[in-house]
Design an enzyme around this catalytic site. Sequence first.
Site, mmCIF file in Angstrom:
data_model
loop_
_atom_site.group_PDB
_atom_site.id
_atom_site.type_symbol
_atom_site.label_atom_id
_atom_site.label_comp_id
_atom_site.label_asym_id
_atom_site.label_seq_id
_atom_site.Cartn_x
_atom_site.Cartn_y
_atom_site.Cartn_z
ATOM 1 C CB ALA A 1 -40.618 34.870 -9.785
ATOM 2 C CE LYS B 1 -44.149 29.706 -5.274
ATOM 3 N NZ LYS B 1 -43.118 30.295 -4.416
#
Length: 785
Positions: free
Chosen positions: A599, A669
């Site tokens: 994030a 990721k």
Amino acid sequence: MQVLKFGGTSVASPERIIDIVRTSLGRDRTILVCSAISGCTDTLIRLGRLASARDESYLAGLEGLYDRHRQMMEGLLSADRLPEIRAEIDGLFDSLRGILHGVFLLGELSPASLDAVQSYGELFSTKILTAKFTALGIPCRWLDSRELVKTRDGVVDTALTYANVAAAVDSQPHTSLFIVPGFIASDVQGRVSTLGRGGSDYTASLVAVAVSARLVEIWTDVPGIMTSNPKTVPTARTIRNISYRAAQELSHFGAKVIFPPTIQPVINEGIPIYVKDTFDPDDPGTLVEKNPPRREEALLGIANSDKIALISLEGSGMVGIPGFSSRLFDALTRAGINIILITQASSVHTMCIAIAEADAPAAKRAADTCFAYEISLGKLQPLKVETGFSIVCLVGDDILGHSGATGRMLAALGARGIPVRATAQGSSERNISVIVASDKADEAIRAIHGEFFDRSPLQTVNLFVAGYGTVGKALIRMIRENHDVIARRTGKDLRICGLANSRRYLIDMEGVAPDQLPEGVAGSFFDALADLSPADSIVVDCTASEEPGLRYPQLFKAGFSVVACNKIPFSGNYENYAALTAAAARAHIGLRYETTVGAALPILAALDRLAESGDTLHCVEAVLSGTLNYLCDRYEGHDFAALVEEARQKGYTEPDPAIDLSGRDVLRKTLIMARVAGIPLEESDVHLEPFPAEAELATSYAAALAAGQRLRYVASLRCGVSDATPSVTVGLQAVGPDSPLYSLTGTDNCAVITTADYSSPLVIRGAGAGPRQTAAGVLQDILSI
Ligand code: ADP
Ligand code: ASP
Ligand code: MG
């Protein structure tokens, strides 16, 4: 003395004129010059044409025109005053009807007859106003400009005109208000003539010079001479002070607010011209004078002339042989054609000239006759005529000394995909002109206005948000809430100009209302964006789907930057990733995707900076799933399925939680993280163990607890010596209290980065999931572009 001139829209609201004139009379003797009521001259011309075409409908048109004037009379004058003025107006209409009947019988409308027909509009309006002022007890005198303003071969004989006007005014020393019809005149043979469309302004300045007036006021329907026609550019601003020369230039190139010849007569006398708004008399308007106060800003405004034809002479016969250009100019001059602009030096083998479209056939005849011999030898081609162009012209004092103005003008047009057919500068030091297709002229004017005149201290950044799910909504809310702080701190005015979900989209450069998305356009948001290609624009990809990534290259080409929290475009095969980042770099376009990992945590930024500075990566141990960490953290004593559902409802999970549980989200990721660190990692290089099913989790959990450890779902990237492919694993691990990953709680993410310089690792830790956290990271990315 002072001269007040009112244009057609003002005359259509005579009460305004009466108020303004009354106030002015308190200051000085006044000459009031008036136009015909708005639309009247157009109607008269139309009636003349109908009559000459033997179309009897001109009679009905005439009745309509009479009706407008009857209403004006009845609105202004009481019953006892009406018969007298009505008789006068009726008399004028009778004679107009007579002329039109003659035109009808002859079936021909000569220029002289057309002038005679056109002249009635100003007669009607000024006669009615004279009756009104008289009725108000304001002594006034109507002067017949047909006897005073004299033309010779279509040009005003100024000496004769000045003498006539001065004599007429001097013979009435006790009259404080004269009323003069604008626009109309007569030639030296005594035939009625006119000064050209919009010519009442000219009447006013001629009269002003004749009586050495203190000032001229041009009262119209806009608050002065503006940076552009406000009907085209809603953000146009009034120019408070302007020199005679610059005002001439603006009007010459199409700023209709002042008729071009108006300014010349007053220059020598130094009579100031005020351009003012009849509908807002207290507004100061524009002052046109010889030496306006010096301004910081050299640029003044933008004007345009439409219905332009480009004529070009081409051929090898022109190269190096002198005289072609002067022969062409001579031929055009002899044919009475006005050259508006020359767009290329005459030494090359083509020469391109802008003229009025109406002159194009005559220009072609003149040029082809003049060069008939060269054309027959094949040395020149017949004159090429192209129509449908507009000249858009940026005007300023010493504009060529204004560094970069031409470049900025062309770039502003280029950024909006408006093709420029030709440019010209240097024809005077006060303007730079471009020639564009007429259907692009308004857009071109707005683009140039935006570049030079709409710049507030804030830079508008247009945002187009794809994806209106939890992150998209949070982002838009955050931009609304923080807009003013952001503007203050960064000088950026963030504007959401587009929004799309998977079905519909909205686009509005003034800003969109998200609650209207359900009524938006059904279709491809990205197709619409690629067609739009506005400057200073960012596409924000808040989707979790594949399509946007496929469209990024097209968006880069159209000039958009991209900010994404969508992982898919960056975690496919390495070749695609590399092509995408290279395309953005090639187009000098910003591409940010920090929030695809952790994030808002600056994990990618840190890895990127370390790689850029030449540090050597040894290993990264990272917890990259807020959802899975939440599950690890809260597992004890909870029902697993309920816990997953809780995480979904809080907006931590991917739209489909299976993507988290399978480890796929962390895998993506990990790939992105490695690639940013400079490692061309492929999915097949990663050893992935999904998050365990509940039974296995329970066992592992109990074992870890017993050993004083905690479970973490860890991406572990260990670089070998030199260039060997790193070993990369993704899976559940038990970590002891000495690991920075041990103490993570809730949706925390953490990256523990060990490099040659950071042998004691760099630890980046914090909330790593949740719509607000992701939106905050997206917003930071937006502001970093
Ligand atoms: P009037 O009838 O008062 O003479 P015009 O229609 O001749 O009025 O001129 C006023 C109009 O000129 C305005 O309504 C406006 O649309 C147009 N215009 C064009 N360029 C400009 C400009 N640069 N500034 C102000 N008005 C402009
Ligand atoms: N009535 C004339 C026209 O419409 C002159 C003017 O309004 O200035 O062109
Ligand atoms: Mg006008």
